[in-house]
Each structure stands twice: as C-alpha cells, then as structure tokens.
Motif scaffolding. Structure first.
Motif, PDB file in Angstrom:
ATOM      1  N   THR A 211      43.235  47.826  29.841  1.00 46.22           N
ATOM      2  CA  THR A 211      42.932  46.746  30.787  1.00 46.22           C
ATOM      3  C   THR A 211      41.454  46.785  31.123  1.00 46.22           C
ATOM      4  N   SER A 213      38.871  45.966  34.010  1.00 46.82           N
ATOM      5  CA  SER A 213      39.012  45.693  35.448  1.00 46.82           C
ATOM      6  C   SER A 213      37.670  45.313  36.063  1.00 46.82           C
ATOM      7  N   HIS A 214      37.741  44.401  37.010  1.00 39.51           N
ATOM      8  CA  HIS A 214      36.536  43.901  37.687  1.00 39.51           C
ATOM      9  C   HIS A 214      36.700  44.110  39.176  1.00 39.51           C
ATOM     10  N   ARG A 222      39.951  41.310  39.588  1.00 40.15           N
ATOM     11  CA  ARG A 222      40.556  40.727  38.396  1.00 40.15           C
ATOM     12  C   ARG A 222      40.819  41.812  37.377  1.00 40.15           C
ATOM     13  N   VAL A 224      41.915  42.004  33.113  1.00 36.29           N
ATOM     14  CA  VAL A 224      42.153  41.218  31.911  1.00 36.29           C
ATOM     15  C   VAL A 224      42.728  42.145  30.845  1.00 36.29           C
ATOM     16  N   TRP A 281      49.424  43.144  35.574  1.00 39.19           N
ATOM     17  CA  TRP A 281      49.517  42.166  34.481  1.00 39.19           C
ATOM     18  C   TRP A 281      50.733  42.436  33.598  1.00 39.19           C
ATOM     19  N   HIS A 311      48.536  37.423  26.554  1.00 38.46           N
ATOM     20  CA  HIS A 311      47.248  37.811  27.131  1.00 38.46           C
ATOM     21  C   HIS A 311      47.294  37.398  28.596  1.00 38.46           C
ATOM     22  N   GLU A 313      45.333  37.252  32.520  1.00 42.40           N
ATOM     23  CA  GLU A 313      44.261  37.487  33.480  1.00 42.40           C
ATOM     24  C   GLU A 313      44.916  37.568  34.853  1.00 42.40           C
ATOM     25  N   THR A 315      44.656  38.059  38.845  1.00 41.88           N
ATOM     26  CA  THR A 315      43.705  37.920  39.947  1.00 41.88           C
ATOM     27  C   THR A 315      44.411  38.255  41.256  1.00 41.88           C
ATOM     28  N   THR A 334      50.788  30.004  35.126  1.00 41.60           N
ATOM     29  CA  THR A 334      50.483  30.982  36.175  1.00 41.60           C
ATOM     30  C   THR A 334      51.758  31.515  36.798  1.00 41.60           C
ATOM     31  N   ASN A 354      49.271  36.086  37.719  1.00 38.94           N
ATOM     32  CA  ASN A 354      49.073  36.417  36.313  1.00 38.94           C
ATOM     33  C   ASN A 354      48.947  35.115  35.544  1.00 38.94           C
ATOM     34  N   ARG A 355      47.768  34.859  34.986  1.00 39.81           N
ATOM     35  CA  ARG A 355      47.573  33.645  34.173  1.00 39.81           C
ATOM     36  C   ARG A 355      47.726  34.031  32.705  1.00 39.81           C
TER      37      ARG A 355
END
Ligand code: AMP
Length: 361
Positions: A211, A213-214, A222, A224, A281, A311, A313, A315, A334, A354-355
């Motif tokens: 993953t 991570s931000h 976030r 991803v 996620w 996949h 993303e 948030t 989403t 989770n998008r």
C-alpha cells in the motif's frame, strides 16, 4: 484451554470499542462468531454491532474476569492497552492473540526500533532521550534536524516535535512534556508504504499487496493499493513483514509502516500489532479483507487469499467530511464505510471511502 480451530458460535473478546473493533465484529459475525467488547466508553462504535459490551476500565479485574469467561479468544484493536490488563488476563489463563510480547514492544518506540534492528530490519538512526543531556548527545551524534517522539502513548503524529537546531533542544523537550523520548534522524523518504500481513496459529503467513500511504499532519489521509513498486522493493517489503511475524511468533494481522528512500532502501517506521488503517482498502479490494483475516488467524482457521480484486484509493473521512455521505453514496465506484461515531470533532476519523477501479494488467 481453548481448542482450535474455534467453531462458529464461539465468542471473540475485543479490548477497545473504536472503528477497528467495529469492523472486526462485523467480520466475526459473518463467520458465525459472537463478539464481546470491553471498553471504558459507553455507546462505542464497536458495541453497536457486537453481541455484548462490558463498559469498564481496561484494568478492571471483574470486567476482565467476565470477558475471559465469555470469550474463547481475546484480541485488541489498539496498541495502548495497559500491560496490567494483559497480566490479569494471563493470570486467568485467557487465550490472548497477538501475544503480550508484540504489544509490549510496539508500545515503546525505543524498544520497537531496537527489536527491529536486532531482527535484521533497518530503521532510521535513533537514540533514547531522557534528558537535555541525552538530546544534546543525540544532536552531536546524529546531527540536526531530529524528530523527537515520546517513547510511549503517541499516535497519529501526536507527541512529536522536530528539533531543527541544537539550541531548540530545551523547547522541544518542553513541547513533549519532558517525557521519555526517542530522537530520530529524518527518514528522507520519497514515499511511505505499508504492508498488511497475517500469521496463523500453525505459522502460515499471508502477505497483502503493498500500500502507498499519504499522511497529513501525521494522520493517514489516503492509501492507494496495490502500489506500483519494483520487484525488488516488493520482495524486500515481504521479507520484512515475514521476518517480523516470525520473530514475534505472531498470531493475527500486523500493519508494518515503512519509508521508501530514493536509494531504494526500505526503513521500517513502526509496526501496529493489530488491523490497521492502511489496510482498510482490503475491505473492497481483496478476496479476504484484513478484518476477516485477523479473525481467521486468532480463531485458528486457515488464512484466506490476499489477492487483490480491484485497485483501490482509500480516503479517510475526517471530522465533518462524513457529512457528505449522501453525495458519496451517489458515486457508483465508491464504497462508503461509516463508523457510527456520535460526534464529528475536527480531524476525528469518522469513516472512509474505498474508490474502486479495475486492476492494471
Ligand atoms: P509516527 O507517529 O511514527 O507514525 O509518524 C507519523 C508520520 O510522521 C509518519 O507517517 C511520517 O510521515 C512522519 N515521520 C515519522 N518519523 C519520521 C522520520 N524519522 N523522518 C521523517 N518523517 C517522519
């Protein structure tokens, strides 16, 4: 003595009543287990989806005794569980997973980094700081700037302060309340990555895709996944996660947070002996998500497949961002997860989305 695998109909105890406990209880229910939550907070997010809640301080001997009588296995959803609670449970002969050693190491940043290095896992250079003298010595040895973090009790960037210049030492110690600390060299990372991994009672290991991570202000914003990464980075992340699981003789899910540097090295920042925000996620992106995986592991079931099916993303919805639920519910790709918290304080994790998009081929 608990016999494993635990059959459906058994009860799982969880110390902690937050969103992680809530999602563990939902996963447990799907496998036919009941969950009993022990939390000092009434009306907690987890208690509203669990079979039963004991509202009491974590060290309350009577509540722990009831928990041990009701539950065949006990786990925790946050790492600052008081050691006294685990000692009482051990005295009662209760089955606790992951074991108290992983928790004790993760509770103290100095012990954690020392353990990681001893296990052959790289971290930033660090030093224990109990006084201004120690901090000055660390500044001489490691240089400035340094990140000063309390050894215990810090989370989501709390209890941390940068020491930009040697003369800022005194103010930095005051800022963290003169508590025992570690000083860390800057990680100089190009990005942060995390790996969720699990180990079963038979020693079987399951690793999730990496993953990315931000963080913002020390809080995960976030994530991803699966993160694009070279085969070498992936192999190194997997080696690190497996090394930790085996060194800790671990049972359950662990979250390992890492820095990826420009020179391709991975340094571990910390590990969480529990399900982790960087793994949310997996709820919509993997065949078996981290919450079900944790329940499977502690119940002595076989681990499930960790393969990505989308996949994602992820948030986090912080504070009043969750008020946009009606808008978010309109987005077809989403998946909305709300934690049922009554009060939306600024920065508080209220839910996540989770998008989903198709996996790159
Ligand atoms: P932590 O409380 O250790 O999880 O740290 C929270 C965040 O602060 C991390 O996710 C990083 O973004 C940042 N951070 C922590 N340690 C360091 C370090 N040694 N150097 C640079 N940034 C750091």
């Amino acid at each position: 003595m608990t016999a494993f695998p635990l059959p459906p109909g058994s009860t799982i105890g969880v110390l902690g009543g937050g969103q992680l406990g809530r999602m563990l209880a939902l996963a447990a229910a799907r496998l036919g287990f009941d969950t009993v939550i022990l939390t000092p907070q009434s009306d907690s997010p987890a208690s509203r989806v669990a079979a039963r809640t004991l509202v009491a301080p974590y060290e309350d001997p009577a509540a722990l005794k009831t928990l041990a009588e009701l539950a065949q296995v006990i786990t925790f959803e946050f790492e600052n569980v008081p050691a006294a609670a685990l000692d009482i449970l051990a005295g009662l002969g209760a089955e606790v997973a992951p074991g108290p050693r992983a928790l004790a190491i993760a509770q103290d940043r100095f012990e954690e980094k020392s353990f990681l290095n001893a296990a052959g896992v790289a971290t930033v250079a660090f030093a224990a700081v109990d006084s201004l003298q120690d901090l000055r010595a660390a500044l001489r040895r490691l240089g400035a700037p340094l990140l000063l973090k309390t050894r215990r009790g810090g989370y989501d960037g709390k209890g941390q302060v940068w020491v930009m210049r040697p003369e800022d030492g005194e103010a930095a110690l005051a800022a963290i309340g003169h508590r025992p600390a570690v000083a860390e060299a800057p990680a100089d990372f190009r990005r942060e990555v995390a790996m969720i991994a699990a180990r079963g009672r038979d020693g079987e290991i399951a690793l999730y895709p990496l993953t990315e991570s931000h963080h913002e202000n020390g809080v995960l914003r976030r994530a991803v996944a699966p993160a694009a990464a070279s085969a070498r980075i992936l192999a190194e992340a997997e080696r690190i996660a497996a090394t930790l699981l085996n060194a800790l003789d671990y049972v359950g899910v662990i979250g390992v947070e890492m820095f990826e540097r420009d020179d391709g090295r991975l340094l571990v920042n910390e590990f969480a002996p529990r399900v982790h925000n960087t793994g949310h996620w997996t709820l919509d992106g993997c065949e078996v998500d981290q919450f079900e995986q944790h329940i499977r592991a502690i119940a002595g079931w076989p681990l499930g497949p960790t393969v990505a099916i989308a996949h994602v993303e992820m948030t986090n919805l912080l504070g009043d961002e969750a008020d946009r639920w009606a808008h978010l519910a309109h987005e077809p790709e989403t998946r909305l997860w709300l934690y049922g918290k009554r009060e939306a304080r600024a920065g508080r994790k209220m839910g996540h989305v989770n998008r989903l998009s198709p996996l790159a081929r």
